[in-house]
Scaffold this motif. Sequence first.
Motif: not given
Length: 191
Positions: A166-174
């Motif tokens: 709800d506050v962040a998005k994945i910029e670099k996948q695991p």
Amino acid sequence: MFFVWQSVSVDHFFIVQEDITIKELQINNEIRDREIRLIGNEGQQLGIVSAYEGQRLAEEHGLDLVKISPNAVPPVCKLMDYSKYKYEQNKKEKEMKRNQKTIEVKEVWLSMTIDIGDLNTKAKIASKFIAEGNKVKATIRMRGRQQAYAQQGVEVMKKFAEILSDVAKIEKQPLTEGRNISMVISPITNK
């Protein structure tokens, strides 16, 4: 304004120092060209004149003769108050630095065997970092036999990102890099 660098070279056990000087803009008597294209202090074209004539006009108006385009043929010079120009340039640089926002990357360490309560606690800490506008790097260090079960660590990372969705998005996948699994998440920008 002059920048002076000293380059030191060792030649047969003797140290030789050379002074290298770089100038910003040529002003007034530093201009040695035969002809210059002269621009007035309000931007009007004054034509092609000798450097001596340009210097005389600058002194007449109480201004400086500044070479603004040395590579043009003939070089372009402008009548201006050089100290005021430098002051405004410094002021613009400071304003640009003040308006820049630095984004830091904060790091949160997780483990492959983390329980949901501890994961929520780490997510709360990460959400504070994100609220400040920083990126968060989540890292898991695999120990011993855990390296054989790296997929479990990736699942923990996905749960962590889901809690913060709800506050962040994945910029670099695991991503598994040696003994570490890392992922970068960044704040969601509302535009």
